[in-house]
Scaffold this motif. Structure first.
Motif, mmCIF file in Angstrom:
data_model
loop_
_atom_site.group_PDB
_atom_site.id
_atom_site.type_symbol
_atom_site.label_atom_id
_atom_site.label_comp_id
_atom_site.label_asym_id
_atom_site.label_seq_id
_atom_site.Cartn_x
_atom_site.Cartn_y
_atom_site.Cartn_z
ATOM 1 N N ILE A 17 0.872 -1.179 0.000
ATOM 2 C CA ILE A 17 0.000 0.000 0.000
ATOM 3 C C ILE A 17 0.905 1.224 0.000
ATOM 4 C CG2 ILE A 17 -0.226 0.124 2.540
ATOM 5 C CD1 ILE A 17 -3.306 0.789 1.915
ATOM 6 N N GLY A 18 0.468 2.288 -0.620
ATOM 7 C CA GLY A 18 1.274 3.517 -0.674
ATOM 8 C C GLY A 18 1.227 4.244 0.668
ATOM 9 N N PRO A 19 2.287 4.986 1.012
ATOM 10 C CA PRO A 19 2.328 5.685 2.303
ATOM 11 C C PRO A 19 1.271 6.781 2.439
ATOM 12 C CG PRO A 19 4.248 6.242 0.947
ATOM 13 C CD PRO A 19 3.538 5.131 0.252
ATOM 14 N N GLY A 20 0.730 7.257 1.306
ATOM 15 C CA GLY A 20 -0.262 8.323 1.354
ATOM 16 C C GLY A 20 -1.699 7.824 1.480
ATOM 17 N N ALA A 21 -1.895 6.508 1.380
ATOM 18 C CA ALA A 21 -3.254 5.953 1.544
ATOM 19 C C ALA A 21 -3.711 6.184 2.976
ATOM 20 C CB ALA A 21 -3.232 4.449 1.229
ATOM 21 N N THR A 22 -5.021 6.159 3.207
ATOM 22 C CA THR A 22 -5.501 6.360 4.582
ATOM 23 C C THR A 22 -5.483 5.035 5.356
ATOM 24 O OG1 THR A 22 -7.805 5.915 4.001
ATOM 25 C CG2 THR A 22 -7.065 8.218 3.845
ATOM 26 N N ILE A 23 -5.537 5.179 6.676
ATOM 27 C CA ILE A 23 -5.602 3.983 7.529
ATOM 28 C C ILE A 23 -6.888 3.201 7.220
ATOM 29 C CG2 ILE A 23 -5.592 3.133 9.910
ATOM 30 C CD1 ILE A 23 -3.114 4.734 9.345
ATOM 31 N N ALA A 24 -7.976 3.918 6.939
ATOM 32 C CA ALA A 24 -9.241 3.245 6.601
ATOM 33 C C ALA A 24 -9.049 2.375 5.355
ATOM 34 C CB ALA A 24 -10.344 4.277 6.378
ATOM 35 N N GLU A 25 -8.313 2.901 4.364
ATOM 36 C CA GLU A 25 -8.058 2.112 3.142
ATOM 37 C C GLU A 25 -7.204 0.890 3.465
ATOM 38 O OE1 GLU A 25 -8.285 5.709 -0.190
ATOM 39 O OE2 GLU A 25 -6.393 5.323 0.846
ATOM 40 N N ILE A 56 -3.142 -0.603 13.680
ATOM 41 C CA ILE A 56 -4.466 0.010 13.491
ATOM 42 C C ILE A 56 -5.294 -0.090 14.776
ATOM 43 C CG2 ILE A 56 -6.595 -0.076 12.122
ATOM 44 C CD1 ILE A 56 -4.853 -1.006 9.741
ATOM 45 N N VAL A 57 -5.269 -1.263 15.409
ATOM 46 C CA VAL A 57 -6.044 -1.443 16.651
ATOM 47 C C VAL A 57 -5.509 -0.518 17.742
ATOM 48 C CG1 VAL A 57 -6.578 -3.081 18.498
ATOM 49 C CG2 VAL A 57 -6.763 -3.794 16.124
ATOM 50 N N TYR A 58 -4.197 -0.439 17.883
ATOM 51 C CA TYR A 58 -3.614 0.415 18.932
ATOM 52 C C TYR A 58 -3.895 1.886 18.646
ATOM 53 C CZ TYR A 58 -0.914 -3.510 20.962
ATOM 54 O OH TYR A 58 -0.536 -4.683 21.557
ATOM 55 N N GLY A 59 -3.787 2.282 17.367
ATOM 56 C CA GLY A 59 -4.045 3.677 16.989
ATOM 57 C C GLY A 59 -5.484 4.057 17.279
ATOM 58 N N LEU A 60 -6.414 3.145 16.994
ATOM 59 C CA LEU A 60 -7.835 3.412 17.263
ATOM 60 C C LEU A 60 -8.071 3.538 18.764
ATOM 61 C CD1 LEU A 60 -9.644 1.048 14.731
ATOM 62 C CD2 LEU A 60 -9.848 3.531 14.846
ATOM 63 N N ALA A 61 -7.417 2.660 19.538
ATOM 64 C CA ALA A 61 -7.595 2.695 20.997
ATOM 65 C C ALA A 61 -7.064 4.020 21.566
ATOM 66 C CB ALA A 61 -6.876 1.513 21.637
ATOM 67 N N GLU A 62 -5.963 4.507 20.984
ATOM 68 C CA GLU A 62 -5.349 5.732 21.516
ATOM 69 C C GLU A 62 -6.016 7.001 21.000
ATOM 70 O OE1 GLU A 62 -1.314 5.167 20.269
ATOM 71 O OE2 GLU A 62 -1.015 3.529 21.701
ATOM 72 N N GLN A 63 -6.426 6.999 19.724
ATOM 73 C CA GLN A 63 -6.867 8.261 19.107
ATOM 74 C C GLN A 63 -8.326 8.288 18.682
ATOM 75 O OE1 GLN A 63 -4.055 9.837 16.226
ATOM 76 N NE2 GLN A 63 -2.467 8.450 16.930
ATOM 77 N N GLY A 64 -9.002 7.155 18.761
ATOM 78 C CA GLY A 64 -10.416 7.137 18.353
ATOM 79 C C GLY A 64 -10.567 7.065 16.839
ATOM 80 N N ALA A 65 -11.825 7.225 16.390
ATOM 81 C CA ALA A 65 -12.163 6.985 14.980
ATOM 82 C C ALA A 65 -11.438 7.920 14.011
ATOM 83 C CB ALA A 65 -13.669 7.096 14.790
ATOM 84 N N GLY A 66 -11.026 9.108 14.474
ATOM 85 C CA GLY A 66 -10.318 10.060 13.611
ATOM 86 C C GLY A 66 -9.015 9.481 13.077
ATOM 87 N N PHE A 67 -8.485 8.481 13.786
ATOM 88 C CA PHE A 67 -7.244 7.812 13.375
ATOM 89 C C PHE A 67 -7.364 7.225 11.964
ATOM 90 C CE2 PHE A 67 -4.686 3.835 13.389
ATOM 91 C CZ PHE A 67 -3.428 4.396 13.541
ATOM 92 N N LEU A 68 -8.591 6.803 11.617
ATOM 93 C CA LEU A 68 -8.810 6.156 10.311
ATOM 94 C C LEU A 68 -8.530 7.096 9.143
ATOM 95 C CD1 LEU A 68 -12.069 4.166 11.132
ATOM 96 C CD2 LEU A 68 -9.792 3.203 10.703
ATOM 97 N N ASP A 69 -8.595 8.419 9.399
ATOM 98 C CA ASP A 69 -8.374 9.399 8.316
ATOM 99 C C ASP A 69 -6.901 9.770 8.135
ATOM 100 O OD1 ASP A 69 -11.119 9.510 7.906
ATOM 101 O OD2 ASP A 69 -11.372 11.026 9.476
#
Ligand code: AMP
Length: 143
Positions: A17-25, A56-69
């Motif tokens: 995956i490219g580095p510029g893709a989103t976490i959601a992607e 992804i799981v740790y980022g969501l736990a730390e930052q909430g849904a905004g992490f996906l963007d």
């Protein structure tokens, strides 16, 4: 068993995956492909990083849904541990244990040529151990 043999059996599909893709992607790709990690690469050959389901799981736990963007580059591990096709499964398993990770990209002449997961390596070690046990049993039975 050497990594090139493991790759021959499992196939050399490499999902990047490219580095510029989103976490959601990235999460959607992991789900779609049924895998646990993606190599981060601009061109599919040079490694920029690796992002796994744990990031992804740790980022969501730390930052909430905004992490996906956020972009993949903001959540990936940039210091990637790799192996070569000539390394043995035993060596790669040791590296996974030492660094506490389950995915190791395979690099040959500076280019990404595959990826082995802990499942691939454990499977190959089990095959080896079982054939050693069979050989020993045959030897004892024939003695
Ligand atoms: P995993 O066990 O593969 O889900 O990954 C656990 C953590 O290690 C995550 O933070 C990954 O980004 C990182 N990681 C996974 N594979 C590697 C690797 N080959 N080299 C460095 N870090 C990795």
């Amino acid at each position: 068993m050497q990594v090139h043999t493991i790759l021959r059996e499992k196939g050399t599909d490499i999902h990047t995956i490219g580095p510029g893709a989103t976490i959601a992607e990235a999460a959607a790709r992991l789900r779609e492909l049924g895998i646990g990690a993606l190599v981060v690469s601009e061109d599919g050959a040079a490694i920029t990083g690796i992002i796994s389901e744990r990031d992804i799981v740790y980022g969501l736990a730390e930052q909430g849904a905004g992490f996906l963007d956020l972009a993949v580059r903001d959540a990936m591990t940039a210091d990637v541990v790799t192996c070569s096709p000539e390394d043995t499964g035993r060596v790669v398993l040791g590296r996974m244990t030492e660094h506490r990770m389950r995915h190791v990209p395979v690099v040959e002449a500076g280019r990404l040529v595959g990826l082995v997961s802990i499942g691939d390596v454990v499977k190959s070690r089990l095959q080896e151990i079982m054939s050693e046990a069979d050989a020993l049993r045959d030897y004892i039975a024939g003695a």
